[in-house]
Scaffold this active site. Structure first.
Site, mmCIF file in Angstrom:
data_model
loop_
_atom_site.group_PDB
_atom_site.id
_atom_site.type_symbol
_atom_site.label_atom_id
_atom_site.label_comp_id
_atom_site.label_asym_id
_atom_site.label_seq_id
_atom_site.Cartn_x
_atom_site.Cartn_y
_atom_site.Cartn_z
ATOM 1 N N PRO A 1 0.831 -1.206 0.000
ATOM 2 C CA PRO A 1 0.000 0.000 0.000
ATOM 3 C C PRO A 1 0.871 1.264 0.000
ATOM 4 O O PRO A 1 1.776 1.395 0.815
ATOM 5 C CB PRO A 1 -0.792 -0.097 1.303
ATOM 6 C CG PRO A 1 -0.515 -1.447 1.865
ATOM 7 C CD PRO A 1 0.712 -1.969 1.225
ATOM 8 N N GLU A 2 0.604 2.154 -0.954
ATOM 9 C CA GLU A 2 1.331 3.421 -1.052
ATOM 10 C C GLU A 2 0.339 4.554 -0.752
ATOM 11 O O GLU A 2 -0.777 4.303 -0.308
ATOM 12 C CB GLU A 2 1.944 3.556 -2.457
ATOM 13 C CG GLU A 2 2.841 2.364 -2.828
ATOM 14 C CD GLU A 2 3.452 2.451 -4.223
ATOM 15 O OE1 GLU A 2 3.597 3.568 -4.738
ATOM 16 O OE2 GLU A 2 3.776 1.404 -4.798
ATOM 17 N N HIS B 1 -4.581 -13.712 10.997
ATOM 18 C CA HIS B 1 -3.598 -12.630 11.172
ATOM 19 C C HIS B 1 -4.236 -11.274 11.465
ATOM 20 O O HIS B 1 -3.732 -10.245 11.032
ATOM 21 C CB HIS B 1 -2.665 -12.516 9.947
ATOM 22 C CG HIS B 1 -2.043 -13.803 9.554
ATOM 23 N ND1 HIS B 1 -1.093 -14.433 10.324
ATOM 24 C CD2 HIS B 1 -2.250 -14.589 8.478
ATOM 25 C CE1 HIS B 1 -0.733 -15.564 9.728
ATOM 26 N NE2 HIS B 1 -1.415 -15.691 8.615
ATOM 27 N N ARG C 1 23.064 14.846 -6.951
ATOM 28 C CA ARG C 1 22.770 13.474 -6.529
ATOM 29 C C ARG C 1 23.075 12.500 -7.656
ATOM 30 O O ARG C 1 22.585 12.658 -8.776
ATOM 31 C CB ARG C 1 21.286 13.340 -6.126
ATOM 32 C CG ARG C 1 20.869 14.262 -4.982
ATOM 33 C CD ARG C 1 21.582 13.935 -3.684
ATOM 34 N NE ARG C 1 21.338 12.572 -3.238
ATOM 35 C CZ ARG C 1 20.372 12.227 -2.379
ATOM 36 N NH1 ARG C 1 19.564 13.142 -1.879
ATOM 37 N NH2 ARG C 1 20.223 10.982 -2.002
#
Ligand code: ZN
Length: 267
Positions: free
Chosen positions: A2-3, A90, A148
């Site tokens: 899940p984002e 669970h 970067r």
């Protein structure tokens, strides 16, 4: 996993429980609590004053206390009637509310956890900018990428820089912005940074509208699947044709993560 759009979808699904009181909380395994700044029974009879999200974290606000959940790789968070039976294995936490609902936190793999937090500022001190706010701009992305050498894909996944983006939405955003995931972050032009910041917002917004992406595990607050998986253009489509140019899509491991892209459209 899940984002941001999936957690946002869950948040919106449970927001109608704001104003209700916690009757009791059942914790089925104590090691799911990853941080404890107060005793759990302090929350009994407390009113849920807000439901929020920061990055990939789901927050319940109870006055000065925060009950925070991270769903890890496969966690679920959903609502049921208090007396409806749920034999899902669970289940780690059940929150019984005085409005007749129960909130359930379930996770097969336990990469996530529950955090009992009082100092919210400290808890999120190292977390990056929220991509759907006005703080996430072309200039922000351009400036933070200067010097970067890491791939831009890895930078998008760094929660200390931008909060909430995972593998799916990084790949989809880079495709929309026509930038290769392995391009060195520091080589992005301002134009590319602008395209990418817009693409990130667009992909996340569209996914929220479709109530997230479900591959295997994600379910919303009512345990229903999302729809955005039908709209993915590169993620999980290795060797299928690019929807824009027809070229076969490539999969390559970048910064330890499987990455999907079009070798022709993305430069
Ligand atoms: Zn293409």
């Amino acid at each position: 996993m899940p984002e941001l759009p999936e957690i946002e979808t869950i948040k919106r699904g449970i927001v109608n429980n704001v104003g209700s009181k916690i009757k009791s909380i059942e914790v089925n395994r104590l090691d799911i609590i990853k941080r404890q700044e107060f005793e759990l029974d302090l929350l009994y009879n407390e009113t849920i004053t807000g439901v929020g999200r920061r990055g990939k974290y789901l927050l319940l606000t109870l006055g000065e206390y925060f009950l925070i959940f991270h769903l890890g790789m496969s966690g679920r968070f959903y609502i049921l009637d208090a007396d409806s039976e749920d034999n899902t294995p669970h289940i780690h936490v059940i929150i019984y509310l005085d409005n007749g609902n129960k909130l359930i936190y379930q996770d097969t793999r336990r990469f996530g956890g529950v955090f009992l937090v009082r100092d919210l500022v400290k808890f999120f001190a190292k977390m990056g900018v929220e991509p759907l706010t006005d703080d996430f701009t072309a200039d922000y992305l351009y400036n933070i990428t200067r010097g970067r050498k890491i791939p831009i894909k890895s930078l998008l996944l760094d929660q200390r820089i931008i909060a909430g983006i995972g593998n799916i939405y990084a790949d989809e955003s880079l495709f929309l912005a026509k930038i290769r995931p392995d391009k060195k972050a520091g080589l992005l032009t301002l134009t590319e940074a602008a395209a990418l910041s817009v693409a990130v917002k667009e992909v996340l917004t569209r996914s929220i509208e479709e109530r997230g992406t479900t591959f295997r595990d994600f379910r919303d607050g009512y345990n229903k699947t999302g729809n955005y998986q039908k709209m993915l253009k590169v993620y999980g489509r290795t060797n299928e044709s690019c929807l824009d140019c027809g070229t076969s899509l490539t999969r390559r491991v970048i910064g330890g993560r499987a990455s999907h892209f079009c070798p022709d459209c993305q430069k």
